[in-house]
Motif scaffolding. Structure first.
Motif, PDB file in Angstrom:
ATOM      1  N   THR A  99      -1.085  14.097   8.682  1.00 42.74           N
ATOM      2  CA  THR A  99      -2.536  13.556   9.059  1.00 42.74           C
ATOM      3  C   THR A  99      -2.295  12.511  10.392  1.00 42.74           C
ATOM      4  O   THR A  99      -1.259  12.356  10.367  1.00 42.74           O
ATOM      5  CB  THR A  99      -3.133  12.757   8.008  1.00 42.74           C
ATOM      6  N   GLY A 100      -3.448  12.045  10.769  1.00 43.93           N
ATOM      7  CA  GLY A 100      -3.290  11.019  11.844  1.00 43.93           C
ATOM      8  C   GLY A 100      -2.683   9.774  11.336  1.00 43.93           C
ATOM      9  O   GLY A 100      -2.932   9.348  10.068  1.00 43.93           O
ATOM     10  N   LEU A 101      -2.485   8.686  12.274  1.00 45.20           N
ATOM     11  CA  LEU A 101      -2.034   7.498  11.851  1.00 45.20           C
ATOM     12  C   LEU A 101      -3.056   6.576  11.168  1.00 45.20           C
ATOM     13  O   LEU A 101      -2.895   6.157   9.979  1.00 45.20           O
ATOM     14  CB  LEU A 101      -1.505   6.718  12.977  1.00 45.20           C
ATOM     15  N   ILE A 102      -4.332   6.497  11.573  1.00 46.58           N
ATOM     16  CA  ILE A 102      -5.551   5.686  10.908  1.00 46.58           C
ATOM     17  C   ILE A 102      -5.799   6.328   9.749  1.00 46.58           C
ATOM     18  O   ILE A 102      -5.753   5.722   8.530  1.00 46.58           O
ATOM     19  CB  ILE A 102      -6.535   5.514  11.706  1.00 46.58           C
ATOM     20  N   ALA A 103      -5.890   7.808   9.619  1.00 41.89           N
ATOM     21  CA  ALA A 103      -6.222   8.325   8.217  1.00 41.89           C
ATOM     22  C   ALA A 103      -5.045   8.167   7.236  1.00 41.89           C
ATOM     23  O   ALA A 103      -5.436   8.102   5.818  1.00 41.89           O
ATOM     24  CB  ALA A 103      -6.155   9.936   8.455  1.00 41.89           C
ATOM     25  N   SER A 104      -3.869   8.076   7.591  1.00 42.71           N
ATOM     26  CA  SER A 104      -2.768   8.059   6.548  1.00 42.71           C
ATOM     27  C   SER A 104      -2.999   6.406   6.055  1.00 42.71           C
ATOM     28  O   SER A 104      -2.678   6.181   4.849  1.00 42.71           O
ATOM     29  CB  SER A 104      -1.265   7.818   7.516  1.00 42.71           C
ATOM     30  N   TYR A 105      -3.262   5.347   6.809  1.00 39.57           N
ATOM     31  CA  TYR A 105      -3.558   4.055   6.275  1.00 39.57           C
ATOM     32  C   TYR A 105      -4.556   4.234   5.281  1.00 39.57           C
ATOM     33  O   TYR A 105      -4.666   3.442   4.256  1.00 39.57           O
ATOM     34  CB  TYR A 105      -3.714   3.296   7.148  1.00 39.57           C
ATOM     35  N   ARG A 106      -5.809   4.899   5.823  1.00 39.71           N
ATOM     36  CA  ARG A 106      -6.886   4.956   4.722  1.00 39.71           C
ATOM     37  C   ARG A 106      -6.478   5.552   3.538  1.00 39.71           C
ATOM     38  O   ARG A 106      -6.953   5.074   2.367  1.00 39.71           O
ATOM     39  CB  ARG A 106      -7.958   5.963   5.581  1.00 39.71           C
ATOM     40  N   GLN A 107      -5.761   6.461   3.419  1.00 38.21           N
ATOM     41  CA  GLN A 107      -5.410   7.269   2.191  1.00 38.21           C
ATOM     42  C   GLN A 107      -4.597   6.400   1.350  1.00 38.21           C
ATOM     43  O   GLN A 107      -4.766   6.275   0.049  1.00 38.21           O
ATOM     44  CB  GLN A 107      -4.620   8.599   2.628  1.00 38.21           C
ATOM     45  N   ALA A 108      -3.669   5.540   1.980  1.00 39.79           N
ATOM     46  CA  ALA A 108      -2.998   4.649   1.363  1.00 39.79           C
ATOM     47  C   ALA A 108      -3.684   3.415   0.495  1.00 39.79           C
ATOM     48  O   ALA A 108      -3.691   3.221  -0.594  1.00 39.79           O
ATOM     49  CB  ALA A 108      -1.720   4.196   2.289  1.00 39.79           C
ATOM     50  N   LEU A 109      -4.508   3.267   1.358  1.00 43.96           N
ATOM     51  CA  LEU A 109      -5.483   2.076   0.912  1.00 43.96           C
ATOM     52  C   LEU A 109      -6.375   2.434  -0.088  1.00 43.96           C
ATOM     53  O   LEU A 109      -6.584   1.742  -1.119  1.00 43.96           O
ATOM     54  CB  LEU A 109      -6.289   1.176   2.149  1.00 43.96           C
ATOM     55  N   ARG A 110      -7.021   3.796  -0.063  1.00 48.05           N
ATOM     56  CA  ARG A 110      -7.719   4.244  -1.091  1.00 48.05           C
ATOM     57  C   ARG A 110      -7.048   4.514  -2.384  1.00 48.05           C
ATOM     58  O   ARG A 110      -7.482   4.210  -3.609  1.00 48.05           O
ATOM     59  CB  ARG A 110      -8.404   5.544  -0.803  1.00 48.05           C
ATOM     60  N   TYR A 111      -5.670   4.961  -2.219  1.00 46.97           N
ATOM     61  CA  TYR A 111      -4.984   4.961  -3.500  1.00 46.97           C
ATOM     62  C   TYR A 111      -4.840   3.642  -4.084  1.00 46.97           C
ATOM     63  O   TYR A 111      -4.883   3.408  -5.251  1.00 46.97           O
ATOM     64  CB  TYR A 111      -3.681   5.641  -3.139  1.00 46.97           C
ATOM     65  N   LEU A 112      -4.240   2.669  -3.425  1.00 46.19           N
ATOM     66  CA  LEU A 112      -3.995   1.298  -3.755  1.00 46.19           C
ATOM     67  C   LEU A 112      -5.336   0.884  -4.559  1.00 46.19           C
ATOM     68  O   LEU A 112      -5.358   0.156  -5.655  1.00 46.19           O
ATOM     69  CB  LEU A 112      -3.852   0.354  -2.728  1.00 46.19           C
ATOM     70  N   HIS A 113      -6.527   0.999  -3.976  1.00 44.66           N
ATOM     71  CA  HIS A 113      -7.837   0.682  -4.780  1.00 44.66           C
ATOM     72  C   HIS A 113      -7.888   1.435  -6.065  1.00 44.66           C
ATOM     73  O   HIS A 113      -8.353   0.534  -7.115  1.00 44.66           O
ATOM     74  CB  HIS A 113      -9.001   0.894  -3.702  1.00 44.66           C
ATOM     75  N   ALA A 114      -7.432   2.700  -6.169  1.00 43.14           N
ATOM     76  CA  ALA A 114      -7.887   3.361  -7.475  1.00 43.14           C
ATOM     77  C   ALA A 114      -6.879   3.018  -8.386  1.00 43.14           C
ATOM     78  O   ALA A 114      -7.470   2.970  -9.602  1.00 43.14           O
ATOM     79  CB  ALA A 114      -7.512   5.032  -6.963  1.00 43.14           C
ATOM     80  N   VAL A 115      -5.459   2.584  -8.080  1.00 45.89           N
ATOM     81  CA  VAL A 115      -4.608   2.085  -8.982  1.00 45.89           C
ATOM     82  C   VAL A 115      -4.859   0.860  -9.538  1.00 45.89           C
ATOM     83  O   VAL A 115      -4.707   0.654 -10.793  1.00 45.89           O
ATOM     84  CB  VAL A 115      -3.269   2.143  -8.300  1.00 45.89           C
ATOM     85  N   GLY A 116      -5.826  -0.226  -8.720  1.00 44.80           N
ATOM     86  CA  GLY A 116      -6.182  -1.481  -9.395  1.00 44.80           C
ATOM     87  C   GLY A 116      -7.401  -1.309 -10.236  1.00 44.80           C
ATOM     88  O   GLY A 116      -7.853  -2.207 -10.806  1.00 44.80           O
ATOM     89  N   ALA A 117      -7.989  -0.094 -10.474  1.00 48.77           N
ATOM     90  CA  ALA A 117      -9.115  -0.019 -11.205  1.00 48.77           C
ATOM     91  C   ALA A 117      -8.826  -0.645 -12.655  1.00 48.77           C
ATOM     92  O   ALA A 117      -9.944  -1.086 -13.271  1.00 48.77           O
ATOM     93  CB  ALA A 117      -9.535   1.501 -11.313  1.00 48.77           C
ATOM     94  N   PRO A 118      -7.830  -0.361 -13.404  1.00 48.06           N
ATOM     95  CA  PRO A 118      -7.758  -0.700 -14.601  1.00 48.06           C
ATOM     96  C   PRO A 118      -7.546  -2.394 -14.728  1.00 48.06           C
ATOM     97  O   PRO A 118      -8.316  -2.950 -15.678  1.00 48.06           O
ATOM     98  CB  PRO A 118      -6.487  -0.300 -15.019  1.00 48.06           C
ATOM     99  N   ALA A 119      -7.237  -2.845 -13.610  1.00 48.15           N
ATOM    100  CA  ALA A 119      -7.133  -4.464 -13.707  1.00 48.15           C
ATOM    101  C   ALA A 119      -8.704  -4.767 -13.416  1.00 48.15           C
ATOM    102  O   ALA A 119      -8.918  -5.847 -13.964  1.00 48.15           O
ATOM    103  CB  ALA A 119      -6.102  -4.988 -12.461  1.00 48.15           C
ATOM    104  N   ARG A 120      -9.282  -4.225 -12.742  1.00 40.43           N
ATOM    105  CA  ARG A 120     -10.575  -4.727 -12.535  1.00 40.43           C
ATOM    106  C   ARG A 120     -11.487  -4.490 -13.694  1.00 40.43           C
ATOM    107  O   ARG A 120     -12.504  -5.306 -14.069  1.00 40.43           O
ATOM    108  CB  ARG A 120     -11.265  -3.814 -11.120  1.00 40.43           C
ATOM    109  N   ALA A 121     -11.378  -3.381 -14.262  1.00 37.77           N
ATOM    110  CA  ALA A 121     -12.206  -3.025 -15.475  1.00 37.77           C
ATOM    111  C   ALA A 121     -11.659  -4.147 -16.793  1.00 37.77           C
ATOM    112  O   ALA A 121     -12.416  -4.004 -17.414  1.00 37.77           O
ATOM    113  CB  ALA A 121     -11.933  -1.707 -16.021  1.00 37.77           C
ATOM    114  N   GLY A 122     -10.667  -4.301 -16.841  1.00 42.37           N
ATOM    115  CA  GLY A 122      -9.990  -5.303 -17.843  1.00 42.37           C
ATOM    116  C   GLY A 122     -10.358  -6.951 -17.581  1.00 42.37           C
ATOM    117  O   GLY A 122      -9.920  -7.803 -18.394  1.00 42.37           O
ATOM    118  N   ARG A 123     -11.225  -6.941 -16.548  1.00 39.96           N
ATOM    119  CA  ARG A 123     -11.484  -8.683 -16.351  1.00 39.96           C
ATOM    120  C   ARG A 123     -12.226  -9.330 -17.485  1.00 39.96           C
ATOM    121  O   ARG A 123     -13.319  -8.196 -18.012  1.00 39.96           O
ATOM    122  CB  ARG A 123     -12.197  -8.743 -14.734  1.00 39.96           C
TER     123      ARG A 123
END
Length: 339
Positions: free
Chosen positions: A315-339
């Motif tokens: 993928t392109g450089l900017i798209a690669s960062y977007r994919q990584a950030l989307r993944y980080l956001h998704a992984v943090g979902a259990p922490a947001r749900a458990g507040r």
């Protein structure tokens, strides 16, 4: 203890051998001494020129420009250390280690600690238990690790996608802290030598800042220099595996390396800026391949993966960062749900 291999696994294991023969036939594992002579000379000139400018400019707020330039030079030196660790530059161990120690010292990092950590990453990329690069520390890369985090750790996990780039400003400091910890716990072979080299770097760096600059200017220089060094260095590694599948450990070598890695396409400027790490798939398959040969190997590997039906992510450089950030956001979902 003996192990057995099923016919299916043996066939899968042979896939890499076929690819390796193709790569070798193209001469892509051959050393590139002229390239590395030029690259090492340029990086050395950048470091020497940056520090020469620092002493010539003297006490001035224009030194923040020098700090930014040296952040780029330090990152390029770290990328050279990466190639040295993989023995892409020299054929034998001794000159590789000597040059690697020198490069690590110049940027304030334990070469032995980083080499051990990076070797474990290459052996099991993105494996939740075996890859130190995805170990649950400040950032979380597996959803189950996000459960139950409280306080500051929980706050960071809930917002880790937004905090990712700000946290990279601390990466250079983390390299130094991790280096010292490794020296203290004995994971570095040459503890005395590397400890002395790291101390020499720290003393020389702080002495230069305090002798040439005012205390406030010295503080500002260090903050800008180390923060930008961390951001640039982190941005060279962030696109490579973040957001890619996490293996179980049952995959054969080729699939383990290809499926967990992401390439970043671009032009020669992308190659220079990322130190060749944008060809992450080829690098993981052939870690000893000299950086300039990775571009030539890329279409061969991609076509071979297509023949095998193995997913090849690019993928392109900017798209690669977007994919990584989307993944980080998704992984943090259990922490947001458990507040």
């Amino acid at each position: 203890m003996t192990t057995t291999t099923t016919p299916a696994r043996a066939a899968a294991g042979s896939d890499f051998a076929v690819l390796a023969r193709r790569i070798a036939a193209e001469g892509l594992m051959e050393r590139r001494p002229v390239y590395y002579l030029a690259r090492l000379s340029i990086v050395a000139l950048m470091l020497a020129g940056g520090w020469a400018a620092f002493f010539l400019i003297g006490s001035s707020w224009w030194q923040l420009v020098t700090a930014a330039f040296l952040a780029v030079a330090f990152t390029q030196a770290a990328l050279v250390a990466h190639d040295l660790a993989h023995r892409q530059v020299f054929r034998t161990r001794r000159p590789s280690e000597f040059a690697g120690l020198l490069a690590g010292t110049l940027v304030g990092m334990s070469y032995g600690w980083w080499m051990d950590k990076h070797t474990r990453h290459h052996n099991n990329p993105n494996h939740d238990d075996l890859d130190p690069d995805v170990a649950p520390e400040v950032l979380i890369w597996a959803a189950e690790s996000a459960v139950g985090r409280r306080g500051l750790a929980g706050f960071i996990t809930r917002h880790q996608a937004g905090l990712f780039f700000p946290l990279l400003t601390l990466l250079a400091i983390d390299l130094k802290v991790s280096s010292v910890k490794a020296l203290r716990n004995g994971t570095v072979k040459r503890r005395g030598l590397e400890g002395a080299l790291l101390a020499l770097h720290a003393v020389a760096y702080l002495a230069a800042l305090l002798i040439v600059l005012s205390p406030l200017q010295a503080l500002a220089f260090a903050l800008v220099h180390q923060a930008l060094f961390g951001v640039y260095l982190g941005m060279t590694f962030a696109p490579n595996h973040k957001g890619m599948p996490h293996p179980t450990g049952d995959e054969d070598f080729l699939r383990k390396q290809v499926l967990t890695s992401r390439n970043v396409h671009g032009n020669w400027l992308t190659d220079v800026a990322l130190g060749g790490l944008n060809y992450q798939i080829e690098h993981h398959l052939f870690p000893g391949m000299p950086t300039p040969n990775l571009r030539r190997a890329q279409p061969i590997v991609q076509a071979y993966c297509a023949d095998l039906g193995v997913s090849y992510e690019q993928t392109g450089l900017i798209a690669s960062y977007r994919q990584a950030l989307r993944y980080l956001h998704a992984v943090g979902a259990p922490a947001r749900a458990g507040r």
